[in-house]
Design a protein around this motif. Structure first.
Motif, PDB file in Angstrom:
ATOM      1  N   VAL A  97      -1.586  -4.524  45.356  1.00  0.00           N
ATOM      2  CA  VAL A  97      -2.753  -5.336  45.655  1.00  0.00           C
ATOM      3  C   VAL A  97      -3.940  -4.851  44.830  1.00  0.00           C
ATOM      4  O   VAL A  97      -4.270  -3.679  44.827  1.00  0.00           O
ATOM      5  N   GLY A  98      -4.564  -5.764  44.098  1.00  0.00           N
ATOM      6  CA  GLY A  98      -5.713  -5.406  43.292  1.00  0.00           C
ATOM      7  C   GLY A  98      -5.368  -4.840  41.928  1.00  0.00           C
ATOM      8  O   GLY A  98      -6.264  -4.517  41.155  1.00  0.00           O
ATOM      9  N   GLN A  99      -4.081  -4.716  41.620  1.00  0.00           N
ATOM     10  CA  GLN A  99      -3.653  -4.207  40.322  1.00  0.00           C
ATOM     11  C   GLN A  99      -2.567  -5.114  39.766  1.00  0.00           C
ATOM     12  O   GLN A  99      -1.948  -5.893  40.489  1.00  0.00           O
ATOM     13  N   THR A 100      -2.337  -5.002  38.479  1.00  0.00           N
ATOM     14  CA  THR A 100      -1.280  -5.770  37.840  1.00  0.00           C
ATOM     15  C   THR A 100       0.052  -5.086  38.090  1.00  0.00           C
ATOM     16  O   THR A 100       0.225  -3.909  37.769  1.00  0.00           O
ATOM     17  N   SER A 101       0.984  -5.803  38.680  1.00  0.00           N
ATOM     18  CA  SER A 101       2.296  -5.222  38.947  1.00  0.00           C
ATOM     19  C   SER A 101       3.087  -5.121  37.647  1.00  0.00           C
ATOM     20  O   SER A 101       2.834  -5.859  36.692  1.00  0.00           O
ATOM     21  N   PRO A 102       4.045  -4.200  37.578  1.00  0.00           N
ATOM     22  CA  PRO A 102       4.835  -4.049  36.346  1.00  0.00           C
ATOM     23  C   PRO A 102       5.637  -5.310  36.040  1.00  0.00           C
ATOM     24  O   PRO A 102       6.116  -5.987  36.943  1.00  0.00           O
ATOM     25  N   SER A 103       5.785  -5.613  34.779  1.00  0.00           N
ATOM     26  CA  SER A 103       6.558  -6.770  34.351  1.00  0.00           C
ATOM     27  C   SER A 103       8.048  -6.456  34.412  1.00  0.00           C
ATOM     28  O   SER A 103       8.453  -5.300  34.571  1.00  0.00           O
ATOM     29  N   ASN A 104       8.865  -7.492  34.254  1.00  0.00           N
ATOM     30  CA  ASN A 104      10.312  -7.280  34.213  1.00  0.00           C
ATOM     31  C   ASN A 104      10.682  -6.331  33.078  1.00  0.00           C
ATOM     32  O   ASN A 104      11.570  -5.483  33.225  1.00  0.00           O
ATOM     33  N   GLU A 105      10.002  -6.482  31.954  1.00  0.00           N
ATOM     34  CA  GLU A 105      10.289  -5.616  30.802  1.00  0.00           C
ATOM     35  C   GLU A 105       9.936  -4.162  31.104  1.00  0.00           C
ATOM     36  O   GLU A 105      10.681  -3.245  30.761  1.00  0.00           O
ATOM     37  N   GLN A 106       8.801  -3.947  31.754  1.00  0.00           N
ATOM     38  CA  GLN A 106       8.395  -2.589  32.096  1.00  0.00           C
ATOM     39  C   GLN A 106       9.337  -1.963  33.120  1.00  0.00           C
ATOM     40  O   GLN A 106       9.647  -0.775  33.035  1.00  0.00           O
ATOM     41  N   ILE A 107       9.796  -2.764  34.075  1.00  0.00           N
ATOM     42  CA  ILE A 107      10.747  -2.250  35.064  1.00  0.00           C
ATOM     43  C   ILE A 107      12.053  -1.880  34.381  1.00  0.00           C
ATOM     44  O   ILE A 107      12.634  -0.816  34.644  1.00  0.00           O
ATOM     45  N   ALA A 108      12.532  -2.750  33.503  1.00  0.00           N
ATOM     46  CA  ALA A 108      13.777  -2.476  32.792  1.00  0.00           C
ATOM     47  C   ALA A 108      13.661  -1.203  31.961  1.00  0.00           C
ATOM     48  O   ALA A 108      14.592  -0.378  31.928  1.00  0.00           O
ATOM     49  N   GLN A 109      12.524  -1.021  31.295  1.00  0.00           N
ATOM     50  CA  GLN A 109      12.315   0.183  30.490  1.00  0.00           C
ATOM     51  C   GLN A 109      12.348   1.435  31.361  1.00  0.00           C
ATOM     52  O   GLN A 109      12.955   2.449  30.990  1.00  0.00           O
ATOM     53  N   HIS A 119      20.967  -0.164  28.869  1.00  0.00           N
ATOM     54  CA  HIS A 119      21.740  -1.306  29.353  1.00  0.00           C
ATOM     55  C   HIS A 119      20.885  -2.359  30.044  1.00  0.00           C
ATOM     56  O   HIS A 119      21.183  -3.546  29.978  1.00  0.00           O
ATOM     57  N   MET A 120      19.832  -1.950  30.738  1.00  0.00           N
ATOM     58  CA  MET A 120      19.036  -2.904  31.498  1.00  0.00           C
ATOM     59  C   MET A 120      18.031  -3.609  30.604  1.00  0.00           C
ATOM     60  O   MET A 120      17.399  -2.991  29.744  1.00  0.00           O
ATOM     61  N   THR A 121      17.888  -4.910  30.789  1.00  0.00           N
ATOM     62  CA  THR A 121      16.942  -5.706  30.026  1.00  0.00           C
ATOM     63  C   THR A 121      16.005  -6.451  30.970  1.00  0.00           C
ATOM     64  O   THR A 121      16.244  -6.520  32.178  1.00  0.00           O
ATOM     65  N   ALA A 122      14.947  -7.025  30.396  1.00  0.00           N
ATOM     66  CA  ALA A 122      14.023  -7.828  31.197  1.00  0.00           C
ATOM     67  C   ALA A 122      14.744  -9.020  31.811  1.00  0.00           C
ATOM     68  O   ALA A 122      14.484  -9.400  32.955  1.00  0.00           O
ATOM     69  N   ASP A 123      15.677  -9.608  31.053  1.00  0.00           N
ATOM     70  CA  ASP A 123      16.454 -10.732  31.580  1.00  0.00           C
ATOM     71  C   ASP A 123      17.322 -10.281  32.750  1.00  0.00           C
ATOM     72  O   ASP A 123      17.534 -11.037  33.705  1.00  0.00           O
ATOM     73  N   GLY A 124      17.810  -9.049  32.680  1.00  0.00           N
ATOM     74  CA  GLY A 124      18.627  -8.527  33.775  1.00  0.00           C
ATOM     75  C   GLY A 124      17.810  -8.361  35.046  1.00  0.00           C
ATOM     76  O   GLY A 124      18.282  -8.673  36.150  1.00  0.00           O
ATOM     77  N   ILE A 125      16.578  -7.873  34.900  1.00  0.00           N
ATOM     78  CA  ILE A 125      15.688  -7.744  36.062  1.00  0.00           C
ATOM     79  C   ILE A 125      15.362  -9.126  36.612  1.00  0.00           C
ATOM     80  O   ILE A 125      15.353  -9.347  37.834  1.00  0.00           O
ATOM     81  N   ARG A 141      20.149   1.072  40.778  1.00  0.00           N
ATOM     82  CA  ARG A 141      19.406   1.185  42.030  1.00  0.00           C
ATOM     83  C   ARG A 141      18.476   2.402  42.012  1.00  0.00           C
ATOM     84  O   ARG A 141      17.320   2.327  42.442  1.00  0.00           O
ATOM     85  N   ALA A 142      18.992   3.509  41.496  1.00  0.00           N
ATOM     86  CA  ALA A 142      18.165   4.714  41.400  1.00  0.00           C
ATOM     87  C   ALA A 142      17.015   4.489  40.425  1.00  0.00           C
ATOM     88  O   ALA A 142      15.880   4.932  40.666  1.00  0.00           O
ATOM     89  N   GLY A 143      17.300   3.794  39.328  1.00  0.00           N
ATOM     90  CA  GLY A 143      16.255   3.504  38.349  1.00  0.00           C
ATOM     91  C   GLY A 143      15.187   2.586  38.901  1.00  0.00           C
ATOM     92  O   GLY A 143      13.999   2.754  38.619  1.00  0.00           O
ATOM     93  N   LEU A 144      15.596   1.602  39.704  1.00  0.00           N
ATOM     94  CA  LEU A 144      14.628   0.699  40.316  1.00  0.00           C
ATOM     95  C   LEU A 144      13.720   1.445  41.291  1.00  0.00           C
ATOM     96  O   LEU A 144      12.513   1.205  41.342  1.00  0.00           O
ATOM     97  N   ALA A 145      14.325   2.341  42.072  1.00  0.00           N
ATOM     98  CA  ALA A 145      13.524   3.141  43.002  1.00  0.00           C
ATOM     99  C   ALA A 145      12.504   3.985  42.238  1.00  0.00           C
ATOM    100  O   ALA A 145      11.349   4.111  42.645  1.00  0.00           O
ATOM    101  N   HIS A 146      12.938   4.545  41.112  1.00  0.00           N
ATOM    102  CA  HIS A 146      12.032   5.334  40.275  1.00  0.00           C
ATOM    103  C   HIS A 146      10.930   4.453  39.698  1.00  0.00           C
ATOM    104  O   HIS A 146       9.745   4.836  39.718  1.00  0.00           O
ATOM    105  N   ALA A 147      11.279   3.283  39.201  1.00  0.00           N
ATOM    106  CA  ALA A 147      10.307   2.389  38.571  1.00  0.00           C
ATOM    107  C   ALA A 147       9.255   1.898  39.555  1.00  0.00           C
ATOM    108  O   ALA A 147       8.082   1.751  39.203  1.00  0.00           O
TER     109      ALA A 147
END
Length: 221
Positions: A97-109, A119-125, A141-147
């Motif tokens: 809230v009040g900030q820009t959330s990470p993009s699909n590309e940033q989450i994948a990175q 292996h993970m891409t923005a399209d995959g997210i 799943r572990a990477g998503l929790a970290h991101a």
């Protein structure tokens, strides 16, 4: 929903709500704690500040005084997220809230950096978030929790959330309505919502306690 929750849902502190009725904090604090009802002159300005009708405000006041609520003030909350995609969307919607959330590309990175792969891409997210039939490996799943800065336990089960995980997600949603900043990091980053330093510290303490209830957190202590 009582008066305090109605105020928090509007994203206002006690001080900000008091300014809306041109009064000290005492009348509002008394009403929220069920000690003394609001004066009639405060009902209209306060309902406008909260974005509700006067009837809804008075119903919330009845709840604050221990009376049965006549009918829901707002539509029912959505069910808790279950799938990986639903959890990603939930965290992005309520945790930034009040900030820009990470993009699909940033989450994948971030996922790739955490897992040491590409292996993970923005399209995959995007596919995960859209609900397309797909599976997520333990590494993803572990990477998503970290991101998204949450415990991996939130992403381990697609079928049912543990009570602690559900409580933690609800805290994110609720606190996001009053904390104008990123709460997923579980640390105060300023006072942008007009809250006192003591209140900000208490909010983060509560979220930290909820986070420590999750499986995996306890085992690390």
């Amino acid at each position: 929903m009582d008066l305090q929750l109605l105020r928090c849902d509007a994203g206002l502190s006690v001080a900000q709500a008091s300014e809306a009725i041109n009064a000290s904090r005492v009348p509002l604090s008394n009403a929220e704690s069920g000690r003394r009802r609001l004066q009639d002159a405060y009902v209209g300005p306060l309902s406008r500040a909260y974005g509700v009708t006067t009837e809804e405000l008075l119903t919330a006041q009845d709840v604050s005084f221990g009376l049965r609520r006549v009918r829901p003030l707002r539509e029912a909350r959505p069910s808790a997220p279950r799938t990986v995609g639903e959890k990603i969307n939930y965290l992005l919607e309520h945790g930034y809230v009040g900030q820009t959330s990470p993009s699909n590309e940033q989450i994948a990175q971030a996922v790739n950096e955490h897992s040491g792969t590409t292996h993970m891409t923005a399209d995959g997210i995007a596919a995960l978030r859209s609900g397309a039939p797909t599976t997520a490996s333990d590494a993803v799943r572990a990477g998503l929790a970290h991101a998204l800065q949450v415990d991996i336990a939130l992403f381990q089960d697609d079928a049912e959330l543990s009570p602690a995980a559900g409580e933690f997600l609800e805290a994110i949603r609720f606190l996001g309505s009053i904390h104008q900043g990123q709460i997923l990091g579980l640390a105060a980053r300023g006072n942008q919502a007009g809250l006192s330093a003591g209140m900000m510290a208490k909010i983060n303490e509560v979220v930290g306690e909820l986070k420590n209830k999750l499986p995996g957190e306890q085992s690390e202590q």
